[in-house]
Design an enzyme around this catalytic site. Structure first.
Site, PDB file in Angstrom:
ATOM      1  CD  GLU A 175     -25.902 -81.510  46.953  1.00  0.00           C
ATOM      2  OE1 GLU A 175     -26.369 -82.635  47.209  1.00  0.00           O
ATOM      3  OE2 GLU A 175     -26.596 -80.499  46.741  1.00  0.00           O
ATOM      4  CD  GLU A 271     -27.556 -79.135  42.592  1.00  0.00           C
ATOM      5  OE1 GLU A 271     -26.444 -79.589  42.241  1.00  0.00           O
ATOM      6  OE2 GLU A 271     -28.404 -79.801  43.195  1.00  0.00           O
TER       7      GLU A 271
END
Length: 422
Positions: A175, A271
């Protein structure tokens, strides 16, 4: 199957003549939290039974073929740590010891059950001393440490291999457009990631002759311009094998948008987490089936991962970050008992039947249903169907000239399997 019967009503028809991506598999992450619960909060018999259920195919085993580990700490760790805590550009104190107690043994046991298991590794942050904040929390990697950080990741790949844990895929940052304030994270724009991949990590992997594949982005669907920015760089593009995606913002169609621009690059979904915010079984099961099991694969994903394989009854252990996330299973930290959650049942529709190396093929799908189809390496056919409506659905399922009637209750899914036509 009814041979040679024409179908006049709603039908889901698999077309073997329209092959698409080849599958790596389905699974979830062996986080520090998961590994700790499996190794320290279960008896040997409980641990063996759960890992066989998750990674094996005997009986009703889920047959997970794909998993993910964190390089150093994430929010689902017992503490915040890197693999090189001492400020030293030579990385003389580098050590995977923090991962050797729980994580590596868990992955090795999974590999013993399923030797075909593919492993992805992802860092949540560089060591703090390499960053603008001097901390694993927030900040950016200083450009003068790009080369050192590439060495750090190479050392991880070698050390993990020595511990019996392969690194089939690696992303350079989890991220990278998010700087969490309570757990490790690191902002890293597309220009910097392209430079790092194209000039540092990619050439090192090539020189060493390693087969580890680099996946860029590893973040949400809402910013396709980020991976496109990396892939637009010729040096980085040479070394990027594919793009990894998360579910927390945007729409799954972003995967196809980027794939259409660079069709030679793989797509992975890496994810998504369930949690107390999505406690209703029906709603979260249908969402997971529609967006991940069917949607991510329809949008070119070769592999699909949930976040934690297991968390405890208190949504942990964790060190910052999400306080109400849900694992694929819940392990009672006092007894080792296992509760199977919505995501367990959704992923089972795919992982139990779609084998590694399966080829996704086109399917025609009537309005109101969602479906995705595969041909396994042994020629068997698999079609996963979701009826996300509030009404029962009746339809035929099969391939051209060969079909069977099916009825699927509202807000439910089914997996249909048949052998190669003779």
């Amino acid at each position: 199957m009814r041979d040679g019967v024409s179908v006049s009503g709603p039908a889901i028809i698999l077309d073997p003549n329209q092959p698409l991506q080849t599958m790596v598999g389905f699974g979830a992450a062996v986080t520090d939290a998961t590994a700790y619960l499996v190794q320290a909060r279960m008896s040997e018999a409980q641990r063996e039974a759960l890992l066989r259920e998750l990674f094996g195919r005997e009986g009703e085993g889920l047959g997970f073929d794909f998993t993910r580990v964190t390089i150093g700490a994430s929010d689902f760790s017992l503490s915040h740590y890197s693999l090189a805590e001492t400020p030293d550009p030579t990385l003389s104190t580098f050590s995977t010891a923090p991962m050797e107690t729980y994580v590596f043994p868990t992955v090795r046991q999974a590999l013993a059950i399923n030797p075909d298991l593919k492993v992805m590794a992802t860092p949540w942050s560089a060591p703090g001393w390499m960053k603008t904040t001097g901390s694993m929390i927030q900040g950016q990697l200083k450009p003068e440490y790009y080369s050192t950080y590439a060495d750090y990741l190479m050392l991880y790949i070698a050390a993990a291999a020595a511990e019996g844990v392969p690194t089939d895929y690696i992303s350079i940052q989890n991220e990278p457009d998010f700087e969490p304030d309570s757990y490790p994270g690191m902002r890293w724009g597309a220009e910097g990631r392209a430079r790092f991949i194209g000039r540092e990590l990619g050439p090192r992997l090539e020189r060493e002759g390693l087969q580890t594949k680099i996946l860029d982005w590893d973040h949400n669907w809402d910013q396709p311009e980020q991976p496109l920015g990396v892939l637009n760089d010729p040096m980085a593009r040479r070394y990027v094998s594919g793009v990894a995606w998360h579910c927390y913002a945007g729409d799954v169609v972003a995967q196809t948008q980027v794939h259409d621009a660079y069709p030679d690059k793989d797509v992975f979904f890496t994810e998504c987490s369930g949690g107390a915010w999505a406690a209703d079984f029906k709603d979260s099961f249908v969402w997971t089936m529609k967006n991940l099991i069917v949607g991510a694969v329809q949008n070119q994903a070769r592999g699909v991962l949930m976040w934690n394989i297991a968390l405890d009854e208190n949504h942990g252990p964790h060190a910052g970050g999400c306080s109400d996330c849900r694992g694929v299973v819940t392990i009672d930290s006092r007894t080792g008992a296992v509760e199977r959650n919505q995501e367990y049942y959704a992923f089972g529709h795919a992982s139990r039947f779609v084998r590694q190396g399966a080829r996704r093929v086109a399917v025609t799908t009537p309005s109101g249903l969602d479906a995705v189809g595969f041909i396994n390496p042994d020629g068997s056919r698999v079609v996963i169907v979701l009826n996300g409506t509030d009404s029962e659905a009746a339809f035929e399922v099969g391939e051209f000239g060969r079909s069977s009637p099916a009825i699927l209750p509202s807000n439910s899914a089914a997996t249909y399997v048949w052998s190669r036509p003779r």
